[in-house]
Design a protein around this motif. Sequence first.
Motif, short mmCIF file in Angstrom:
data_model
loop_
_atom_site.label_atom_id
_atom_site.label_comp_id
_atom_site.label_asym_id
_atom_site.label_seq_id
_atom_site.Cartn_x
_atom_site.Cartn_y
_atom_site.Cartn_z
N SER A 23 51.83 38.44 26.73
CA SER A 23 50.87 39.01 25.97
C SER A 23 49.50 38.93 26.58
CB SER A 23 50.64 38.35 24.61
OG SER A 23 50.40 37.05 24.68
N GLY A 24 48.47 39.80 26.39
CA GLY A 24 47.35 39.27 27.24
C GLY A 24 47.13 40.12 28.67
N LEU A 25 48.45 40.52 28.95
CA LEU A 25 48.14 41.40 30.16
C LEU A 25 47.90 42.73 30.12
CD1 LEU A 25 48.55 40.92 33.16
CD2 LEU A 25 50.94 41.65 33.01
N ASP A 26 46.37 43.26 30.38
CA ASP A 26 45.93 44.40 30.21
C ASP A 26 46.10 45.38 31.55
OD1 ASP A 26 45.22 43.79 27.81
OD2 ASP A 26 43.51 42.81 28.34
N PHE A 29 44.68 42.48 37.77
CA PHE A 29 43.73 41.62 37.99
C PHE A 29 43.99 40.79 39.24
CE2 PHE A 29 46.33 39.06 35.48
CZ PHE A 29 46.25 37.78 35.66
N VAL A 30 42.54 40.17 39.77
CA VAL A 30 42.36 39.36 40.59
C VAL A 30 41.47 38.22 40.29
CG1 VAL A 30 41.71 38.91 43.17
CG2 VAL A 30 42.78 41.25 42.29
N LEU A 31 42.07 37.07 40.34
CA LEU A 31 41.32 35.77 39.94
C LEU A 31 40.54 35.39 41.37
CD1 LEU A 31 43.56 33.57 37.85
CD2 LEU A 31 41.59 34.73 37.23
N MET A 32 39.29 35.24 41.43
CA MET A 32 38.43 34.76 42.62
C MET A 32 37.86 33.67 42.48
SD MET A 32 37.28 38.46 44.13
CE MET A 32 36.94 39.32 42.62
N GLY A 33 38.05 32.55 43.29
CA GLY A 33 37.27 31.30 43.22
C GLY A 33 36.29 31.22 44.23
N PHE A 34 35.29 30.77 44.14
CA PHE A 34 34.22 30.62 45.36
C PHE A 34 33.72 29.15 45.22
CE2 PHE A 34 34.12 35.05 43.72
CZ PHE A 34 34.24 35.72 44.96
N VAL A 41 35.35 34.30 39.38
CA VAL A 41 35.30 35.82 38.71
C VAL A 41 36.53 36.21 38.49
CG1 VAL A 41 34.34 38.04 39.42
CG2 VAL A 41 33.25 36.09 40.04
N VAL A 42 36.81 37.12 37.41
CA VAL A 42 38.05 37.81 37.36
C VAL A 42 37.78 39.48 37.72
CG1 VAL A 42 39.96 38.68 35.86
CG2 VAL A 42 39.06 36.44 35.54
N TRP A 43 38.35 39.95 38.61
CA TRP A 43 38.04 41.52 38.94
C TRP A 43 39.45 42.20 38.43
CZ3 TRP A 43 41.08 44.42 42.70
CH2 TRP A 43 40.53 45.84 42.51
N MET A 44 38.98 43.37 37.70
CA MET A 44 40.10 44.19 36.97
C MET A 44 40.01 45.42 37.19
SD MET A 44 41.39 43.84 32.99
CE MET A 44 42.77 44.11 32.65
N GLU A 45 40.91 46.36 37.51
CA GLU A 45 40.78 47.51 38.02
C GLU A 45 41.74 48.24 36.56
OE1 GLU A 45 41.69 50.75 41.36
OE2 GLU A 45 42.35 48.69 41.62
N ASN A 46 40.98 49.25 36.17
CA ASN A 46 41.74 50.24 35.11
C ASN A 46 41.23 51.62 34.98
OD1 ASN A 46 39.11 49.86 34.14
ND2 ASN A 46 39.65 48.86 32.18
N GLY A 47 41.99 52.32 35.49
CA GLY A 47 41.94 53.83 35.84
C GLY A 47 41.14 54.04 36.84
N PRO A 48 40.00 54.93 36.66
CA PRO A 48 38.72 55.12 37.63
C PRO A 48 37.96 54.18 37.76
CG PRO A 48 38.49 56.30 35.70
CD PRO A 48 39.66 55.49 35.52
N ASN A 49 37.70 52.87 36.93
CA ASN A 49 36.81 51.84 37.03
C ASN A 49 37.30 50.52 37.68
OD1 ASN A 49 34.95 53.79 35.72
ND2 ASN A 49 36.13 53.47 33.96
N SER A 50 36.38 49.83 37.54
CA SER A 50 36.42 48.25 38.04
C SER A 50 35.61 47.77 36.99
CB SER A 50 36.60 48.04 39.40
OG SER A 50 37.35 48.76 40.30
N VAL A 51 35.91 46.34 36.72
CA VAL A 51 35.17 45.57 36.01
C VAL A 51 35.24 44.07 36.52
CG1 VAL A 51 36.67 45.14 34.28
CG2 VAL A 51 34.14 44.90 33.55
N HIS A 61 40.89 33.03 30.12
CA HIS A 61 41.86 33.96 29.55
C HIS A 61 42.93 34.37 30.82
CE1 HIS A 61 43.82 36.97 27.37
NE2 HIS A 61 43.77 37.94 28.29
N TYR A 62 42.40 34.86 31.83
CA TYR A 62 43.06 35.36 32.75
C TYR A 62 43.72 34.27 33.63
CZ TYR A 62 41.93 40.12 31.56
OH TYR A 62 41.81 41.42 31.02
#
Length: 92
Positions: A23-26, A29-34, A41-51, A61-62
């Motif tokens: 549950s919670g998997l939408d 996504f990519v977890l990025m540590g710096f 940061v979490v990068w998530m792609e959904n359809g034509p957009n990225s957030v 959460h991610y």
Amino acid sequence: MPTSTSAQTTEVRRIRRWNPAPSGLDGPFVLMGFPDPNPEVVWMENGPNSVYFEGADEVDHYTEVFDHLRARTLGPLETHARLTSLLKEKRT
């Protein structure tokens, strides 16, 4: 998360077929540590957009979703053996 770019690796794991997504998997996504002081940061792609999500709640959460996914996979050696077996089956 890794804090050094000099020793990055990629680990391939196969998700067991019978395991439903947690549950919670939408979506992907990519977890990025710096290195500090930059936030994770979490990068998530959904359809034509990225957030990108930088908030601690979203990153937490991610991270939890990722940990649940990893717990449902075969280990690296089992994954390698299974993929090797599948490749041999396809070649014959």
